[in-house]
Write an enzyme that holds these catalytic residues in place. Structure first.
Site, mmCIF file in Angstrom:
data_model
loop_
_atom_site.group_PDB
_atom_site.id
_atom_site.type_symbol
_atom_site.label_atom_id
_atom_site.label_comp_id
_atom_site.label_asym_id
_atom_site.label_seq_id
_atom_site.Cartn_x
_atom_site.Cartn_y
_atom_site.Cartn_z
ATOM 1 C CB CYS A 166 -0.953 -0.003 1.193
ATOM 2 S SG CYS A 166 -1.982 -1.481 1.245
ATOM 3 C CG HIS A 306 -1.837 4.347 5.468
ATOM 4 N ND1 HIS A 306 -1.823 4.102 4.115
ATOM 5 C CD2 HIS A 306 -2.007 3.131 6.071
ATOM 6 C CE1 HIS A 306 -1.965 2.810 3.895
ATOM 7 N NE2 HIS A 306 -2.084 2.190 5.067
ATOM 8 C CD GLU A 317 -1.593 7.568 9.530
ATOM 9 O OE1 GLU A 317 -1.147 8.334 8.653
ATOM 10 O OE2 GLU A 317 -2.537 6.786 9.327
ATOM 11 C CE LYS A 337 -5.729 4.267 2.663
ATOM 12 N NZ LYS A 337 -4.759 5.326 2.967
ATOM 13 C CG HIS A 342 -6.587 0.819 1.658
ATOM 14 N ND1 HIS A 342 -5.682 1.585 0.975
ATOM 15 C CD2 HIS A 342 -5.846 -0.007 2.468
ATOM 16 C CE1 HIS A 342 -4.452 1.252 1.325
ATOM 17 N NE2 HIS A 342 -4.524 0.299 2.238
ATOM 18 C CG PHE A 402 -0.003 -6.021 4.306
ATOM 19 C CD1 PHE A 402 -0.505 -5.240 5.321
ATOM 20 C CD2 PHE A 402 -0.799 -7.068 3.840
ATOM 21 C CE1 PHE A 402 -1.758 -5.479 5.869
ATOM 22 C CE2 PHE A 402 -2.047 -7.322 4.376
ATOM 23 C CZ PHE A 402 -2.521 -6.528 5.395
#
Length: 414
Positions: A166, A306, A317, A337, A342, A402
């Site tokens: 991502c 994010h 975050e 998002k 996403h 990831f």
């Protein structure tokens, strides 16, 4: 010796909120959700039945012959790239007077042409090898989007594809920044794309318990930082930037959206899927982006986070933002998002576009569905449009993937 400054002169997008930049930006400012219940046969047996597909089907935009030779992943990239190229004032074919040896491409994707891969596997299994498409391999390759865009704009200075989950598209933007700073190109097309709304990917993420199952209320399913969040919503789309040296842009009288001022890249080295719990590596990416941009935390008035709406990631975050910008930061934070879902490998490019436009128009889009904020976050999250101050200001977009990939991009007004 002064460093080459890099600016954004063209934008293009096709997203769950619209088929271009204007409609996408309008949807973000309006707080409109692009999430909906999927109406496909394979969804019936899956626990997750919602996603955020693009608002305009690529088959309605692309020439039919062109579309048949491209996976949906590359289709979306070509559409967004053509918009960005036109927006920057460049032509195609004989009307393109740029030096191709000074024109580059860097486009990220997290997974690539999975629909082509799995579709041709089904064909092989059910009908035999002679029915497999001879175009299957060039269509499914992760670099297909970047390669096809390079063909369209005649880019020969280097064509790159980053595949870092991502964080892919923000890493591609960082790579394009370096290409121009290092003198390898004057102009570059950078961004990201993803199109993986498929039974296998939706099923796998669902088995991972990573996706929202708010199937009866799809528009409210993506809810970053809310105590009732239950996972992300898969989206698809593409966003592209034309970047060039400030000197090159000024010489041709180009309009300029803002400056791509810095990039910071780190890795957690912690776990394949779970972020490092202190958020320190994420914070280091933000800090590095500011150092690269020669900015201070006090210059940052906006962070497009994010934040995906997962129970673990959003809170971490918040920790990283406070570490990077200071416990008393007044930066306005949002997660777009909440509206787009996403986009995986395409997410960073779309959210970097939103960051840049927020600075350019001096207004931050809201985070929707934040009814009950998680206690103790310590960041100022916009739940409605917020005005930004005049003057020279900066914004950061975060993109985490990831494998522990962390990329932060710093933009500033010009």
């Amino acid at each position: 010796m002064s460093r080459t400054r890099v600016v954004v002169t063209g934008l293009g997008a096709t997203t769950p909120l619209g088929g271009d930049v204007a409609s996408t930006w309008e949807g973000l400012l309006a707080g409109r959700s692009g999430v909906r219940k999927l109406e496909v046969d394979w969804i019936a047996e899956l626990p997750v039945k919602i996603a955020a597909p693009v608002a305009v089907d690529p088959s309605e935009v692309l020439d039919r012959v062109v579309a048949r030779r491209l996976d949906r992943n590359a289709q979306l990239a070509v559409i967004a790239a053509e918009q960005a190229w036109t927006d920057a004032g460049f032509g195609f074919g004989e009307e393109n007077d740029l030096d191709p040896d000074r024109t580059g491409v860097a486009i990220g994707t997290g997974i690539g042409g999975i629909s082509t891969l799995l579709g041709n596997w089904d064909t092989l299994r059910d009908k035999g090898v002679r029915r497999v498409s001879p175009l299957a391999v060039p269509m499914l390759m992760a670099n297909a989007a970047a390669a096809n865009v390079s063909l369209r704009i005649r880019a020969r200075a280097g064509v790159h594809t980053t595949v870092s989950a991502c964080a892919s598209s923000n890493e591609s933007i960082a790579l394009g920044l370096d290409m121009i700073r290092l003198g390898r190109a004057d102009v570059a097309m950078v961004g990201g794309t993803e199109a993986v709304i498929h039974a296998m990917t939706v099923g796998s993420f669902g088995q991972m318990q990573a996706m929202s199952r708010r199937n009866d209320d799809p528009e409210r399913a993506s809810r970053p930082w809310d105590v009732d969040r239950d996972g992300f919503v898969m989206g698809e789309g593409s966003a592209m930037f034309v970047i060039e040296s400030l000197e090159h842009a000024q010489a041709r009288g180009a309009k300029i959206y803002g400056e791509l001022a810095g990039a910071g890249i780190t890795a957690d080295a912690h776990d394949m899927v779970a972020p490092e719990p202190t958020g320190h590596s994420q914070a280091k990416a933000m800090i590095k982006s500011l150092q690269d941009a020669e900015l201070s935390p006090a210059d940052v008035v906006h962070v497009n986070a994010h934040a995906t709406s997962t129970p673990t990631g959003d809170g971490i975050e918040a920790l990283s933002v406070r570490e990077a910008l200071g416990e008393n930061t007044t930066a306005v934070v949002t997660s777009t998002k909440s509206m787009t879902g996403h986009l995986l490998g395409g997410a960073g490019a779309l959210e970097s576009m939103a960051t840049l436009l927020a600075l350019h128009h001096r207004v931050v889009p809201p985070t929707i569905n934040l009814d009950n904020p998680e206690p103790g976050l310590g960041i100022d999250i916009a739940t409605e449009q917020r005005k930004l101050p005049d003057g020279d200001v900066a914004g950061i977009n975060n993109s985490f993937g990831f494998g522990g990939h962390n990329v932060a991009l710093a933009f500033k007004t010009l």
